[in-house]
Each structure stands twice: as structure tokens, then as C-alpha cells.
Design an enzyme around this catalytic site. Structure first.
Site, short mmCIF file in Angstrom:
data_model
loop_
_atom_site.label_atom_id
_atom_site.label_comp_id
_atom_site.label_asym_id
_atom_site.label_seq_id
_atom_site.Cartn_x
_atom_site.Cartn_y
_atom_site.Cartn_z
CE1 TYR A 1 -3.19 -2.87 0.56
CE2 TYR A 1 -3.78 -1.92 2.68
CZ TYR A 1 -3.98 -2.87 1.70
OH TYR A 1 -4.97 -3.80 1.86
CD GLU B 1 -24.38 1.72 18.35
OE1 GLU B 1 -24.45 0.68 17.67
OE2 GLU B 1 -25.27 2.08 19.15
#
Length: 427
Positions: free
Chosen positions: A329, A405
Site C-alpha cells: 500500500y 455509536e
């Protein structure tokens, strides 16, 4: 008030009004975003095997009325919002794959999924937050679709498989998406990653390299087998391998300009021999290289070959160096000019005091392949409860991983506002 001053005032007020609108829409949508995230978390799939995940996303995008492609780079989904008006094409990306990790927490929606990895049956978990990335991009897609009449140009919603790496013998991920033409016609790309050790409400950024290039390597040391009682009859690959391991560590500490950027050489696996009294023929070293700029990357690659070969020659052994080993990468590189342009968006969206410039990390992201094609910005968004000490936050890629969340609302707003503000700036 002079007309010119009034005009400037109206321009500066428009983004503020937009931010309030987007924030309201994101707040209204937040329960749905949480529901999507929990579904993905409960039913994770491994890289290049995200079949049900892709269909769930595709059906949602169809329901929004967006034309889409499925099966992109094996299992990816790409939808386009075309406003019908001239303007830039902006890509927004989320990754889709889970990891072969057994979930060990008390979430009521924890994963019990099983998959196949390297020929073995393994538990599967969203242990890096890709479930939140998909949910946040779905939220942004809904808001932007609802605002279509106010937009110009096109938006590509890119749901990418196999960020964690394709299975052995397969292609996948962002690199394959680029090969298949996903970035054709795109002007800029934005992406983000949830962070389990960053406070909810905080966004982190960096100009230039924010995540490292990654280059796995293998060094096969070839010697001559002999009885352990008579080592002078051998060419000892174990002693040679040990010296190579130590020699590799001096590349970073003695050859690279560490005041410019960090770099890492890690040997993570050594295999050789099977008895205490036999010096084997071969030893295999496997490791990883992490760098944050191309010059240091090139220098390190050359040095690994030089160190391994020179040490082996001094020990009468031979080596075969494979670098990179199976994948590679580039640096995840935030275009400095684009980063400057979008910084006001971060401040307005997250609020003053919640935008942090951070040092680069030596983790890697294949979002970098998209950034090689067009300017891009990649951000970290907080997912840690503010009252949880950072040292107690569960790490990514571990069985205990979980996030708050409440952090996803900011992610939805950022993806939306980055798109709107870039469009406005290109009018």
C-alpha cells in the site's frame, strides 16, 4: 452597509446555515444510522466475501433512486448521484470487510458469524469499525440525495471491499477498484475512519502523510545443514538470520532522517529447524516495513536488500529477498492544498476545540490507492466515550473492540459538509 460587504456576509452565512441544516438532518437520521451499523456488526463478512453486505447496501441505494454498479472489485458497490448540473465529481468511500477475530464483549448485537480464512473456519468480527463507515456513508447518501436540487456536479458513493487485504491468490480492495475504473472522472475523494481511542465529537486530520505505506517482505536464508555438535561443518542459517534481524533494525536508527518522518522495520515471523541438535538448511524471516514518504520508502527498500545480502555473504550463506511480498500500500497522503481548503469545513462541522491536527500513524490504509489518482483527504473521527480513559479504550483488530455509536453523527455530517463545501468552492 456597502454591497460588497453585504455579499461577503451572505457568503459566510451560507455555510453556517448549511451546517445547521445538515446537523438537524443527521440528528434525525441518527437512529437509522445506528440500526444499519448494528446490522452490519452482527453479520460481518470477510474480504472479497461481502455478498450479503453488498446486497443490503445496494438495495438501500436503489431505494434512494440512485443508479449503481454491483460486483465492482468482486463485491463492491458504487452509486452515482447526478445533479444534472455542471460541477465537480466527488467520491465518498467506506470499506466493507470484517476480520477473522472472535468477538469478546457484551454487545447484544455481537457477531457469531463464521467464515473461511486461508482454508480454515474462523470467527468473523467487525473489529476495526468498517460497520460504522458503511452506516455513516449511507447516512450521508440519504441527506445528499434529499438535497439534490441544491447541488451541482456528481457524487460517487464508493462501498469498497477487501480493505484488510484480499485472500491469498486474489486481487481486491481499492487497488482493484482503481484498475476497474472507479476513479475515472473523479476530481477529489473524501474518506474517514472511526477511532476507538479518540473522544466522540473530535475529528483528527493531518497535512501530507497521515498513515504509512506498508510493504511486507520475506527473506529466505540458505545455509548448509550439519549436526548441532559440529557447527563448523555447517553454514548456519539461524545465526545468519539472527544477525540479519539485528542488522535490519539499524537501518531506521542509523540510516534514515528520523526528524522528517517515522519508519518501522518489524520481523514478525521466523521459521527454521525442527530439532535441538540439527542446524537446518534454511530459515525464513517474514516482516513488514512502514514509511511515511516515498524517498524514505525507496531508501529503506534498498537497505533491506543490502543488509541481508551483505550479512549473508559474511556468513557464507545466501539469501533470497522478496520485497514486497504479497501486497503493498502507498502512503495515505492528504493533499496539502485540499486539506487547507477543507479545514474550515472541519471547524464549522465539529466546532472549535474539536478539530485536532495529529501526528502520522504507522498503520496503513488502501484508501491511498484512490489518493494516487486524485487529491484526497482522509480523517479520523472519534468513537471513544469521553469519560473513558484513553489507555482503557479497546484497540482496533482485537476481540474487545467496540466504539461509542454517538460518534457516527459527526461522521455523517463531515462526509456531507465536505461534499457540499467542495461543490460550492468549485462553482
Amino acid at each position: 452597509m456597502k454591497p460588497s460587504i453585504l455579499f461577503i456576509a451572505l457568503l459566510s452565512a451560507a455555510p453556517l446555515a448549511q451546517a445547521d441544516t445538515v446537523s438537524d438532518k443527521a440528528k434525525e437520521l441518527e437512529p437509522q444510522v445506528i440500526e444499519w451499523r448494528r446490522h452490519f456488526h452482527q453479520y460481518p463478512e470477510l474480504s472479497n466475501r461481502e455478498f450479503e453486505t453488498a446486497e443490503y447496501i445496494a438495495q438501500y441505494l436503489r431505494d434512494l433512486g440512485l443508479p449503481l454498479q454491483t460486483g465492482v472489485a468482486k463485491t463492491g458497490v458504487v452509486a452515482v448521484l447526478d445533479t444534472g448540473k455542471p460541477g465537480p465529481t466527488i467520491a465518498l468511500r467506506a470499506d466493507m470487510d470484517g476480520l477473522p477475530v472472535p468477538e469478546q464483549n457484551d454487545l447484544p448485537f455481537r457477531s457469531h458469524a463464521i467464515g473461511e480464512y486461508n482454508g480454515n473456519e474462523v470467527p468473523v468480527m467487525h473489529a476495526c469499525g468498517h460497520d460504522t463507515h458503511m452506516a455513516m456513508l449511507m447516512g450521508a447518501a440519504k441527506i445528499l440525495t434529499e438535497m439534490k436540487s441544491e447541488l451541482n456536479g456528481k457524487i460517487k458513493f464508493v462501498f469498497q471491499p477487501a480493505e484488510e487485504g484480499a485472500p491469498a491468490g486474489e486481487e481486491g480492495g481499492a487497488e482493484l477498484m482503481v484498475k476497474e475504473g472507479v476513479m475515472q472522472g473523479v476530481d477529489v475523494i473524501f474518506g474517514l475512519h472511526i477511532s476507538s481511542d479518540t473522544d466522540v465529537g473530535v475529528v483528527e486530520y493531518r497535512h501530507g502523510g497521515i498513515m504509512a505505506a506498508v510493504d511486507p517482505f520475506k527473506i529466505l536464508v540458505k545455509g548448509k545443514q550439519a549436526h548441532g555438535a559440529y557447527p563448523w561443518l555447517s553454514v548456519d542459517p539461524i545465526t545468519t538470520a539472527a544477525q540479519i534481524v539485528m542488522g535490519l533494525q539499524t537501518i531506521v536508527s542509523r540510516e534514515l532522517p528520523l526528524t522528517e518522518d517515522a519508519a518501522v522495520v518489524t520481523v514478525g515471523s521466523i521459521h527454521g529447524g525442527n530439532r535441538s541438535n540439527i542446524i537446518p538448511n534454511e530459515v525464513e524471516l517474514v516482516g513488514t516495513i512502514r514509511t511515511l514518504n516515498q524517498d524514505m520508502r525507496d531508501q529503506l527498500h534498498k537497505a533491506v536488500h543490502r543488509k541481508a545480502n551483505s550479512i549473508a555473504e559474511s556468513m557464507r550463506a545466501e539469501v533470497e529477498v522478496t520485497l514486497p511480498l504479497d501486497y503493498s500500500y502507498p502512503v495515505t497522503y492528504n493533499d496539502p492544498a485540499l486539506m487547507d481548503k477543507m479545514l474550515p469545513t472541519l471547524h464549522r462541522t465539529a466546532g472549535e476545540g474539536n478539530v485536532k491536527e495529529v501526528k502520522a500513524v504507522t498503520g496503513a490504509e488502501d484508501f491511498s490507492f484512490f489518493q494516487q489518482e486524485v487529491p484526497g483527504v482522509y480523517l479520523f473521527v472519534g468513537g471513544k466515550p469521553v469519560d473513558l480513559p484513553r489507555e482503557q479504550a479497546p484497540a482496533h483488530h482485537t476481540p474487545e473492540f467496540k466504539i461509542d455509536e454517538a460518534g457516527m453523527k459527526l461522521g455523517v455530517e463531515l462526509l456531507t459538509n465536505l461534499t457540499l463545501d467542495y461543490m460550492r468552492g468549485e462553482e
